[in-house]
Enzyme design. Structure first.
Site, PDB file in Angstrom:
ATOM      1  N   GLY A   1     -12.378  26.781 -20.364  1.00 42.16           N
ATOM      2  CA  GLY A   1     -11.375  27.818 -20.144  1.00 42.16           C
ATOM      3  C   GLY A   1     -11.774  29.160 -20.736  1.00 42.16           C
ATOM      4  CD  GLN A   2      -8.937  34.707 -21.250  1.00 38.36           C
ATOM      5  OE1 GLN A   2      -7.811  34.214 -21.187  1.00 38.36           O
ATOM      6  NE2 GLN A   2      -9.133  35.995 -21.399  1.00 38.36           N
ATOM      7  CG  LEU A   3      -9.662  30.338 -27.095  1.00 39.23           C
ATOM      8  CD1 LEU A   3     -10.192  31.627 -27.729  1.00 39.23           C
ATOM      9  CD2 LEU A   3      -8.256  30.032 -27.625  1.00 39.23           C
TER      10      LEU A   3
ATOM     11  NE  ARG B   1     -11.549  23.853 -15.022  1.00 35.46           N
ATOM     12  CZ  ARG B   1     -12.095  25.038 -15.192  1.00 35.46           C
ATOM     13  NH1 ARG B   1     -12.875  25.553 -14.251  1.00 35.46           N
ATOM     14  NH2 ARG B   1     -11.928  25.725 -16.303  1.00 35.46           N
TER      15      ARG B   1
ATOM     16  CE1 TYR C   1       0.979  28.683 -22.822  1.00 35.28           C
ATOM     17  CE2 TYR C   1       2.000  30.762 -23.441  1.00 35.28           C
ATOM     18  CZ  TYR C   1       0.918  29.900 -23.468  1.00 35.28           C
ATOM     19  OH  TYR C   1      -0.225  30.270 -24.136  1.00 35.28           O
TER      20      TYR C   1
ATOM     21  CE  LYS D   1       0.554  27.229 -26.058  1.00 37.03           C
ATOM     22  NZ  LYS D   1      -0.641  26.511 -26.515  1.00 37.03           N
TER      23      LYS D   1
HETATM   24  P1  NAD Z   1      -7.460  28.246 -19.704  1.00 38.32           P
HETATM   25  O1  NAD Z   1      -6.433  27.931 -18.673  1.00 38.32           O
HETATM   26  O2  NAD Z   1      -8.428  29.335 -19.441  1.00 38.32           O
HETATM   27  O3  NAD Z   1      -8.297  26.931 -20.053  1.00 38.32           O
HETATM   28  C1  NAD Z   1      -7.700  25.676 -20.216  1.00 38.32           C
HETATM   29  C2  NAD Z   1      -8.753  24.625 -19.940  1.00 38.32           C
HETATM   30  O4  NAD Z   1      -8.125  23.342 -20.091  1.00 38.32           O
HETATM   31  C3  NAD Z   1      -9.310  24.680 -18.519  1.00 38.32           C
HETATM   32  O5  NAD Z   1     -10.718  24.718 -18.542  1.00 38.32           O
HETATM   33  C4  NAD Z   1      -8.799  23.405 -17.868  1.00 38.32           C
HETATM   34  O6  NAD Z   1      -9.707  22.840 -16.930  1.00 38.32           O
HETATM   35  C5  NAD Z   1      -8.616  22.494 -19.070  1.00 38.32           C
HETATM   36  N1  NAD Z   1      -7.654  21.426 -18.803  1.00 38.32           N
HETATM   37  C6  NAD Z   1      -6.539  21.493 -18.052  1.00 38.32           C
HETATM   38  N2  NAD Z   1      -5.936  20.302 -18.013  1.00 38.32           N
HETATM   39  C7  NAD Z   1      -6.659  19.466 -18.774  1.00 38.32           C
HETATM   40  C8  NAD Z   1      -6.541  18.083 -19.112  1.00 38.32           C
HETATM   41  N3  NAD Z   1      -5.523  17.338 -18.665  1.00 38.32           N
HETATM   42  N4  NAD Z   1      -7.491  17.543 -19.898  1.00 38.32           N
HETATM   43  C9  NAD Z   1      -8.539  18.286 -20.353  1.00 38.32           C
HETATM   44  N5  NAD Z   1      -8.699  19.589 -20.060  1.00 38.32           N
HETATM   45  C10 NAD Z   1      -7.770  20.171 -19.272  1.00 38.32           C
HETATM   46  O7  NAD Z   1      -6.667  28.520 -21.074  1.00 38.32           O
HETATM   47  P2  NAD Z   1      -7.148  29.429 -22.289  1.00 38.32           P
HETATM   48  O8  NAD Z   1      -6.735  30.817 -21.999  1.00 38.32           O
HETATM   49  O9  NAD Z   1      -8.547  29.123 -22.619  1.00 38.32           O
HETATM   50  O10 NAD Z   1      -6.157  28.894 -23.416  1.00 38.32           O
HETATM   51  C11 NAD Z   1      -6.570  27.968 -24.392  1.00 38.32           C
HETATM   52  C12 NAD Z   1      -5.430  27.786 -25.383  1.00 38.32           C
HETATM   53  O11 NAD Z   1      -5.144  29.054 -26.018  1.00 38.32           O
HETATM   54  C13 NAD Z   1      -4.107  27.326 -24.783  1.00 38.32           C
HETATM   55  O12 NAD Z   1      -3.430  26.486 -25.687  1.00 38.32           O
HETATM   56  C14 NAD Z   1      -3.327  28.609 -24.625  1.00 38.32           C
HETATM   57  O13 NAD Z   1      -1.932  28.385 -24.641  1.00 38.32           O
HETATM   58  C15 NAD Z   1      -3.767  29.354 -25.858  1.00 38.32           C
HETATM   59  N6  NAD Z   1      -3.593  30.796 -25.727  1.00 38.32           N
HETATM   60  C16 NAD Z   1      -4.341  31.506 -24.838  1.00 38.32           C
HETATM   61  C17 NAD Z   1      -4.122  32.870 -24.714  1.00 38.32           C
HETATM   62  C18 NAD Z   1      -4.903  33.696 -23.724  1.00 38.32           C
HETATM   63  O14 NAD Z   1      -4.586  34.891 -23.560  1.00 38.32           O
HETATM   64  N7  NAD Z   1      -5.920  33.135 -23.076  1.00 38.32           N
HETATM   65  C19 NAD Z   1      -3.167  33.495 -25.510  1.00 38.32           C
HETATM   66  C20 NAD Z   1      -2.410  32.735 -26.380  1.00 38.32           C
HETATM   67  C21 NAD Z   1      -2.651  31.382 -26.513  1.00 38.32           C
HETATM   68  C1  AKB Z   2      -0.230  33.878 -21.257  1.00 47.22           C
HETATM   69  O1  AKB Z   2       0.004  35.007 -20.817  1.00 47.22           O
HETATM   70  O2  AKB Z   2       0.319  32.842 -20.875  1.00 47.22           O
HETATM   71  C2  AKB Z   2      -1.224  33.768 -22.393  1.00 47.22           C
HETATM   72  C3  AKB Z   2      -0.511  33.877 -23.703  1.00 47.22           C
HETATM   73  C4  AKB Z   2      -0.211  35.212 -24.257  1.00 47.22           C
HETATM   74  O3  AKB Z   2      -0.172  32.893 -24.290  1.00 47.22           O
HETATM   75  N1  AKB Z   2      -2.214  34.774 -22.211  1.00 47.22           N
END
Ligand code: NAD
Ligand code: AKB
Length: 326
Positions: A11-13, A36, A142, A146
């Site tokens: 994923g992104q993070l 995936r 969501y 959280k």
């Molecule tokens: P993302 O959607 O980019 O990545 C999530 C990954 O999880 C994907 O690669 C997906 O294939 C995988 N996934 C989905 N279902 C799954 C399953 N059943 N088993 C295993 N893997 C699975 O999300 P992200 O942006 O990387 O976020 C990561 C975490 O950080 C999350 O908990 C999100 O809530 C938190 N977060 C992200 C942001 C942001 O801006 N990106 C902000 C706040 C919090």
């Molecule tokens: C979203 O918009 O869902 C995420 C977050 C701030 O948790 N980027």
């Protein structure tokens, strides 16, 4: 010795944390997992990669034991916009995945990092200078997951002694992997469109303020929190962290400093606008600064310059190429 497992590593993070930790500790010590296959081969070819559903506790425990993992970065989740479109699926994954990871951690003695979000706040939370400890009644699925996740992690720490830690991240801005269905995604999309087409149609209103952070700071925050002295952590699983707060109009103005012809217009998505409206304008992150020394490095101008520099150099169809003279 650190042996790390990452869920949601594509994923992104996850893609950024995986790259950083593999650089830091060696690729063999950082096990990447996701539901995936790895389309780019980046994570699967540079070190161990397993494809499975994080809710499969037997498989997770087996991989944790095989690699003698001591820390799990649990990042698999559905983000806010996708969760609102598929709420039961979001509950199943966001809560079921976390519960599975925490049980495996309890059995095997791992530490667990779990991100929370600005999404854990709701419309009744103070919007400006949002305190660390405040009212949390989110109205999105969501957000519900959280807040429940923050509490579940606290529970596993107090009840079972699992070393759980977490951050309330703002919107994350990055250029390695596209965001996965959030409300703050506009702040990434806008850079790709600026460089490709010199214009962007935004799905949030122009004056919607939200907290944001550039990815290098997000990775740094996670790693520094996991390295922090546990004796100093009072807010283990829900540290407010932020680096900047802006609205789409502000971001467009900053992009125009480097691409003067850049134009923005608005086609508001009511679902994402309502979610954004229920989140803080800007948080305070004093507890993180005091308890483990949080200090971001990127402000809006530095982040904007870096995003434009990287994308204008990397995207083959970049049209509005901008070079950093500095
Ligand atoms: P993302 O959607 O980019 O990545 C999530 C990954 O999880 C994907 O690669 C997906 O294939 C995988 N996934 C989905 N279902 C799954 C399953 N059943 N088993 C295993 N893997 C699975 O999300 P992200 O942006 O990387 O976020 C990561 C975490 O950080 C999350 O908990 C999100 O809530 C938190 N977060 C992200 C942001 C942001 O801006 N990106 C902000 C706040 C919090
Ligand atoms: C979203 O918009 O869902 C995420 C977050 C701030 O948790 N980027």
């Amino acid at each position: 010795m650190e042996r790390i497992l990452i869920t949601g590593a594509l994923g992104q993070l996850g893609s950024e944390i995986a790259a950083f930790l593999r650089g830091e500790y060696g690729a063999r010590e950082v096990v990447c997992t996701d539901i995936r296959d790895d389309p780019s081969g980046d994570r699967a070819e540079s070190g161990p990669f397993y494809r499975f559903d994080v809710r499969d506790g037997e498989r997770l425990a087996e991989v944790v034991r095989r690699h003698r993992i001591d820390t799990v970065y649990h990042l698999a989740a559905l983000l806010s916009a996708t969760a609102e479109a598929r709420p039961t699926e979001a509950w199943d994954l966001n809560m079921g995945g976390l519960a599975t990871v925490l049980e495996v951690a309890r059995e095997t003695g791992c530490a667990v990092f779990t991100p929370s979000s600005i999404g854990s706040f709701g419309p009744n939370t103070p919007k400006d200078w949002t305190p660390q400890d405040t009212l949390q009644r989110p109205t999105s699925m969501y957000g519900v997951t959280k807040v429940a996740g923050e509490l579940l992690c606290d529970y596993y720490f107090h009840r079972f002694g699992v070393d759980t830690r977490g951050l309330r991240y703002p919107g994350l801005i990055s250029n390695r992997t596209l965001p996965g269905g959030g409300t703050t995604d506009y702040a990434v999309d806008i850079f790709y469109e600026a460089v490709r087409h010199g214009r962007y149609t935004c799905f949030l209103k122009g004056d919607t303020y939200l907290d944001m952070m550039y990815m290098p700071d997000a990775v740094k925050a996670a790693v520094e929190l996991m390295d922090a002295d546990p004796g100093r952590l009072r807010h283990r699983n829900a540290f407010n962290v932020t680096a900047m707060s802006f609205c789409p109009e502000d971001l467009a103005a900053y992009i125009r400093r480097y691409i003067p012809a850049f134009e923005i217009d608005y086609h508001v998505d009511p679902v994402r606008q309502a979610i954004a409206h229920s989140w803080p304008n800007n948080m305070e992150d004093y507890a993180a600064r005091v308890e483990w020394g949080w200090n971001p490095e990127y402000d809006l101008d530095r982040m904007t310059r870096d995003m434009l520099t990287v994308l204008s150099a990397r995207l083959e169809d970049a049209h509005y190429v901008w070079h950093d003279a500095g």
